[in-house]
Design a protein around this motif. Structure first.
Motif, mmCIF file in Angstrom:
data_model
loop_
_atom_site.group_PDB
_atom_site.id
_atom_site.type_symbol
_atom_site.label_atom_id
_atom_site.label_comp_id
_atom_site.label_asym_id
_atom_site.label_seq_id
_atom_site.Cartn_x
_atom_site.Cartn_y
_atom_site.Cartn_z
ATOM 1 N N TRP A 87 0.821 -1.210 0.000
ATOM 2 C CA TRP A 87 0.000 0.000 0.000
ATOM 3 C C TRP A 87 0.854 1.258 0.000
ATOM 4 N N TRP A 88 2.078 1.159 0.514
ATOM 5 C CA TRP A 88 2.995 2.301 0.482
ATOM 6 C C TRP A 88 3.238 2.749 -0.952
ATOM 7 N N TRP A 89 3.403 1.803 -1.868
ATOM 8 C CA TRP A 89 3.663 2.144 -3.263
ATOM 9 C C TRP A 89 2.405 2.603 -3.980
ATOM 10 N N VAL A 90 1.258 2.110 -3.561
ATOM 11 C CA VAL A 90 0.003 2.580 -4.152
ATOM 12 C C VAL A 90 -0.206 4.056 -3.816
ATOM 13 N N PHE A 91 0.129 4.435 -2.586
ATOM 14 C CA PHE A 91 -0.027 5.815 -2.153
ATOM 15 C C PHE A 91 1.193 6.684 -2.486
ATOM 16 N N SER A 92 2.203 6.150 -3.131
ATOM 17 C CA SER A 92 3.433 6.894 -3.406
ATOM 18 C C SER A 92 3.235 8.163 -4.238
ATOM 19 N N PRO A 93 2.279 8.222 -5.180
ATOM 20 C CA PRO A 93 2.104 9.508 -5.875
ATOM 21 C C PRO A 93 1.683 10.640 -4.946
ATOM 22 N N LEU A 94 1.197 10.316 -3.757
ATOM 23 C CA LEU A 94 0.798 11.347 -2.806
ATOM 24 C C LEU A 94 1.920 11.714 -1.843
ATOM 25 N N TRP A 95 2.723 10.737 -1.392
ATOM 26 C CA TRP A 95 3.723 11.051 -0.369
ATOM 27 C C TRP A 95 5.100 11.370 -0.933
ATOM 28 N N ILE A 96 5.460 10.889 -2.103
ATOM 29 C CA ILE A 96 6.795 11.173 -2.649
ATOM 30 C C ILE A 96 6.991 12.669 -2.917
ATOM 31 N N PRO A 97 6.029 13.390 -3.522
ATOM 32 C CA PRO A 97 6.240 14.836 -3.700
ATOM 33 C C PRO A 97 6.382 15.588 -2.374
ATOM 34 N N VAL A 98 5.685 15.139 -1.341
ATOM 35 C CA VAL A 98 5.801 15.780 -0.031
ATOM 36 C C VAL A 98 7.207 15.581 0.521
ATOM 37 N N VAL A 99 7.748 14.376 0.383
ATOM 38 C CA VAL A 99 9.105 14.087 0.858
ATOM 39 C C VAL A 99 10.120 14.953 0.121
ATOM 40 N N PHE A 100 9.980 15.053 -1.219
ATOM 41 C CA PHE A 100 10.900 15.901 -1.981
ATOM 42 C C PHE A 100 10.784 17.364 -1.558
ATOM 43 N N GLY A 101 9.572 17.828 -1.316
ATOM 44 C CA GLY A 101 9.390 19.207 -0.874
ATOM 45 C C GLY A 101 10.056 19.476 0.456
ATOM 46 N N VAL A 102 9.919 18.550 1.390
ATOM 47 C CA VAL A 102 10.546 18.707 2.710
ATOM 48 C C VAL A 102 12.072 18.681 2.574
ATOM 49 N N LEU A 103 12.581 17.781 1.745
ATOM 50 C CA LEU A 103 14.036 17.718 1.541
ATOM 51 C C LEU A 103 14.575 19.002 0.922
ATOM 52 N N ILE A 104 13.882 19.522 -0.073
ATOM 53 C CA ILE A 104 14.316 20.777 -0.691
ATOM 54 C C ILE A 104 14.263 21.915 0.323
ATOM 55 N N TYR A 105 13.219 21.947 1.143
ATOM 56 C CA TYR A 105 13.105 22.972 2.177
ATOM 57 C C TYR A 105 14.275 22.888 3.153
ATOM 58 N N ILE A 106 14.620 21.681 3.589
ATOM 59 C CA ILE A 106 15.732 21.498 4.531
ATOM 60 C C ILE A 106 17.046 21.943 3.905
ATOM 61 N N ILE A 107 17.272 21.569 2.642
ATOM 62 C CA ILE A 107 18.508 21.954 1.964
ATOM 63 C C ILE A 107 18.603 23.463 1.822
ATOM 64 N N VAL A 108 17.514 24.105 1.425
ATOM 65 C CA VAL A 108 17.523 25.566 1.262
ATOM 66 C C VAL A 108 17.766 26.237 2.604
ATOM 67 N N MET A 109 17.148 25.768 3.661
ATOM 68 C CA MET A 109 17.359 26.366 4.983
ATOM 69 C C MET A 109 18.813 26.196 5.440
ATOM 70 N N GLN A 110 19.428 25.076 5.122
ATOM 71 C CA GLN A 110 20.822 24.859 5.498
ATOM 72 C C GLN A 110 21.751 25.774 4.702
ATOM 73 N N LEU A 111 21.427 26.011 3.440
ATOM 74 C CA LEU A 111 22.268 26.869 2.615
ATOM 75 C C LEU A 111 22.134 28.338 2.995
ATOM 76 N N MET A 112 21.006 28.720 3.568
ATOM 77 C CA MET A 112 20.790 30.115 3.951
ATOM 78 C C MET A 112 21.456 30.471 5.267
ATOM 79 N N LYS A 113 21.930 29.491 6.009
ATOM 80 C CA LYS A 113 22.582 29.780 7.293
ATOM 81 C C LYS A 113 23.927 30.415 7.107
#
Length: 75
Positions: free
Chosen positions: A49-75
């Motif tokens: 079921w994790w893979w069935v729901f992957s179109p919903l959670w994978i973009p959220v994970v990428f968004g959080v990762l990009i947010y974390i990377i940008v916040m680290q680069l702004m320090k």
């Protein structure tokens, strides 16, 4: 002065009339996976079921990762 305000309002609302709601590509992909899983069709029937729901959670994970990377680069 009035024309500047009208121009600003027109600029800020530009394109909002053209947008329509609906299901996007990832939402459609999720619905397809869900129907295939519930109907027992194809290889999707054996997926977790994790893979069935992957179109919903994978973009959220990428968004959080990009947010974390940008916040680290702004320090």
């Amino acid at each position: 002065m009035k024309s500047i305000v009208q121009l600003l309002i027109k600029f800020l609302t530009m394109g909002k009339e053209e947008k329509s709601g609906g299901v996007g590509l990832l939402g459609l992909l999720f619905v397809i996976f869900l129907v295939m899983k519930l109907a027992g069709v194809g290889a999707v029937a054996n997926w977790s079921w994790w893979w069935v729901f992957s179109p919903l959670w994978i973009p959220v994970v990428f968004g959080v990762l990009i947010y974390i990377i940008v916040m680290q680069l702004m320090k």
